[in-house]
Design a protein around this motif. Structure first.
Motif, PDB file in Angstrom:
ATOM      1  N   SER A   6       1.536   1.137  -4.065  1.00 40.27           N
ATOM      2  CA  SER A   6       1.660   2.582  -4.006  1.00 40.27           C
ATOM      3  C   SER A   6       0.223   3.092  -4.939  1.00 40.27           C
ATOM      4  O   SER A   6      -0.128   4.219  -4.669  1.00 40.27           O
ATOM      5  CB  SER A   6       2.771   3.187  -4.808  1.00 40.27           C
ATOM      6  OG  SER A   6       2.909   2.773  -6.204  1.00 40.27           O
TER       7      SER A   6
ATOM      8  N   TYR B 201       5.120   6.456  -4.830  1.00 43.62           N
ATOM      9  CA  TYR B 201       3.965   7.175  -4.113  1.00 43.62           C
ATOM     10  C   TYR B 201       3.908   8.577  -4.463  1.00 43.62           C
ATOM     11  O   TYR B 201       2.847   9.326  -4.267  1.00 43.62           O
ATOM     12  CB  TYR B 201       4.248   7.157  -2.679  1.00 43.62           C
ATOM     13  CG  TYR B 201       4.076   6.099  -2.018  1.00 43.62           C
ATOM     14  CD1 TYR B 201       2.749   5.463  -1.558  1.00 43.62           C
ATOM     15  CD2 TYR B 201       4.805   4.694  -2.194  1.00 43.62           C
ATOM     16  CE1 TYR B 201       2.543   3.897  -0.946  1.00 43.62           C
ATOM     17  CE2 TYR B 201       4.560   3.257  -1.679  1.00 43.62           C
ATOM     18  CZ  TYR B 201       3.267   3.215  -1.118  1.00 43.62           C
ATOM     19  OH  TYR B 201       3.097   1.755  -0.592  1.00 43.62           O
TER      20      TYR B 201
ATOM     21  N   GLY C  59       1.025   7.083   1.740  1.00 40.17           N
ATOM     22  CA  GLY C  59       2.072   6.028   2.143  1.00 40.17           C
ATOM     23  C   GLY C  59       2.960   6.632   3.583  1.00 40.17           C
ATOM     24  O   GLY C  59       3.525   5.714   4.097  1.00 40.17           O
TER      25      GLY C  59
END
Lengths: 313, 271
Positions: free
Chosen positions: B51, B82, B109
């Protein structure tokens, strides 16, 4: 281009142009079983791994092209214009909305596809792809400009739609093209009326201007080869300096170059306009020049429209 | 990760899903709830992702083809770092990054834009082809609904993936049996999707309990072992609305939010 031919189909620029581009750029060419006709398949011999065919499946080709683009390639897709339209929502959702670097070169555009008849003739493709946010839309006037457009498309980020043709049309840019995206090219100066054209109608516009000059009418001829973004400065200049405009295109008049020019001028400087194009109908079978004749997409069609526009000044 | 821990995460994600749709007064609960274990096990144990570096070129990709199931996608992205949990409150609100249907890069993401169904497998196929050309063996996982398989484009992609022997492409079928208007067998019976994928030349495992963490994990292990030779599909038997008794297997909760009482009841069941 080297060895500029007197006449050629604009599609003939695609394969050679992509070969040149592949030497300098990371491009991947995707195809839907028309690579021979569009000439894109030329790249396969030299760069077999960079030519991917998806069979007769344009929807898959469009979304897969978008997926490839996310991995860092410039992706060039090619098919016929009518089959490009077949996957409209894939171009919208997979390419336009995320603004991915995919170029769509659509051959056999317009009615000059000829004998194959209405189903193979795209009378609406420019309107269709001009309706998509983020898309640059171009129509070359001849094979030399088409060659320059292939290079420009590969070198500029973002989704492009380029309409190419099947018919062999006269070469205008015998001394080379200085095509720049978003820039119109004034091919002939004139102060009485402006003829704005794209594609194979540019040559006919030049002939119409010649015809008009015999009657003492000086027509400006502008090749508006980028439909989106429209070169509004050239358009507004033409309106203010000549006071009357004719738009000539191989496309439905209600959704193509003429409609976009009219919209831009309506709020800036409305002047008398006339539209030479296809009037709410599909094409039919015949030789390509016979179909243009049938639909009024002729030198006389343009010169008559110019006289009408002039009379309304 | 221990099963118990994953199950706790799944429950937390389900609470987020119900709350997001309740607060937004719109959104797709049913098809989000059915995919919770699939996505949680994937992100916990199989998806090679970071992330902190959502643009890392060699990352595995997760493609949400059933783009209406954003509640589960955003809740999972929150769970795995994220976005902050607080941002989930903005779901479907003006100015949010969390639109009703997936938009590429919003937030980082989210790997594709979706909403029109049937495009994700093509998109993922293209990504694998591109990654292969780049010399990357990163996996691409594509989550699709069963109703979504009404769309012909999926079969174009299935044919092409097999033809090109695309490796490391793993299709995840969330077989919850319900689409927008009604049960899939009443709307357009897709019959055996697993058999269809086999006929197209894919390696397929079906009959997977999509809500049993161990079964889901085993399926992913098998898929990754098979995917080096060509495309693989996993068909998960799931329950639409899983986790809330009155939503389970109920077509009414495909795209409708719970009312106040239903929300309270749901949160009690998910506590």
């Amino acid at each position: 281009m080297s060895n500029t031919p007197d006449e050629a189909a604009t599609r003939e620029a695609l394969g050679p142009g992509l070969l040149k581009a592949a030497d300098r750029s990371e491009i991947v060419v995707v195809d839907a079983d028309l690579g021979k006709s569009t000439t894109a398949r030329l790249i396969a011999d030299q760069y077999p791994e960079r030519f991917i065919t998806f069979g007769i499946a344009e929807q898959n080709m469009a979304s897969a092209a978008a997926g490839i683009a996310t991995t860092g390639f410039t992706v060039v897709a090619s098919t016929f214009a009518v089959f490009a339209e077949h996957a409209f929502d894939q171009w919208r959702m997979s390419v336009a909305q995320p603004n991915l670097d995919v170029k769509l070169f659509a051959s056999h555009g317009g009615v000059s596809t000829g004998e194959d008849g209405a189903s193979a003739q795209s009378v609406e493709d420019i309107g269709v792809f001009s309706s998509l946010v983020n898309f640059t839309v171009c129509v070359p006037a001849d094979v030399v400009e088409a060659d320059a457009m292939v290079a420009a498309a590969v070198d500029n980020y973002g989704p492009w739609y380029v309409r190419l043709g099947r018919a062999k049309v006269p070469t205008i840019y015998t001394n080379g093209s200085s095509f720049k995206v978003g820039q119109a090219d004034t091919l002939r100066e004139g102060e009485d009326v402006s003829i704005i054209a794209c594609g194979l109608m540019v040559d006919r516009a030049l002939q119409a201007a010649e015809l008009l000059s015999k009657d003492g009418i000086q027509a400006r001829v502008i090749n508006m080869s980028t439909i989106r973004p429209l070169d509004t400065s050239a358009l507004f200049k033409a309106a203010s300096e000549t006071g009357a405009i004719v738009v000539a295109e191989e496309h439905l008049v209600h959704s193509g170059l003429g409609a976009l020019c009219a919209q831009a001028l309506a709020s800036e400087n409305p002047v008398p306009m006339e539209f030479v194009g296809i009037q709410n109908r599909y094409g039919e079978s015949g030789k390509w020049f016979e179909i243009l004749e049938l639909l009024g997409l002729t030198v006389e069609g343009i010169s008559d429209a110019a006289r009408r526009a002039l009379s309304r000044k | 990760m221990p099963d118990l821990e994953i199950e706790l995460i799944c429950k937390q994600i389900r609470r987020h899903i119900v709350r997001m749709v309740y607060e937004a007064k719109s959104g797709h609960i049913g098809g989000s709830m059915s995919a919770v274990e699939i996505m949680t096990v994937l992100y916990s144990e199989f998806l090679n992702h970071d992330s902190e570096r959502p643009d890392w070129p060699d990352r595995d990709r997760f493609i949400m083809s059933k783009g209406h199931a954003t509640p589960v996608q955003y809740a999972v992205l929150s769970q795995f770092g994220y976005i902050l949990e607080d941002e989930l409150k903005t779901f479907r609100q003006l100015g949010t990054r969390l639109q009703g249907h997936s938009v590429l890069g919003k937030p980082p993401g989210v790997e594709n834009s979706a909403g029109s169904l049937g495009m994700g497998l093509s998109f993922g196929l293209g990504q694998r082809l591109g990654l292969h050309l780049k010399g990357s063996a990163a996996n691409v996982f594509v989550l699709m609904g069963d109703g979504e398989h009404n769309e012909g484009q999926i079969w174009e992609a299935a044919m092409a993936a097999s033809h090109h022997q695309v490796s490391n492409l793993i299709a995840l079928i969330d077989l919850n049996g319900i689409q927008n208007d009604d049960f899939t067998e009443k709307t357009l019976n897709t019959n055996s999707l697993a058999d269809k994928y086999r006929a197209f030349g894919w390696q397929v495992r079906d009959g997977i309990n999509g809500h049993d963490v161990t079964s889901v994990r085993e399926a992913f292990v098998w898929a990754q072992s098979m995917a080096t030779d060509g495309p693989v599909a996993l068909q998960f038997n799931t329950v639409k609305g899983k986790g809330v008794s009155f939503m389970e297997n109920n077509p009414a909760f495909h795209g409708a939010p719970p009312n106040d009482d239903q929300f309270e009841q749901a949160m009690i069941e998910l506590s």
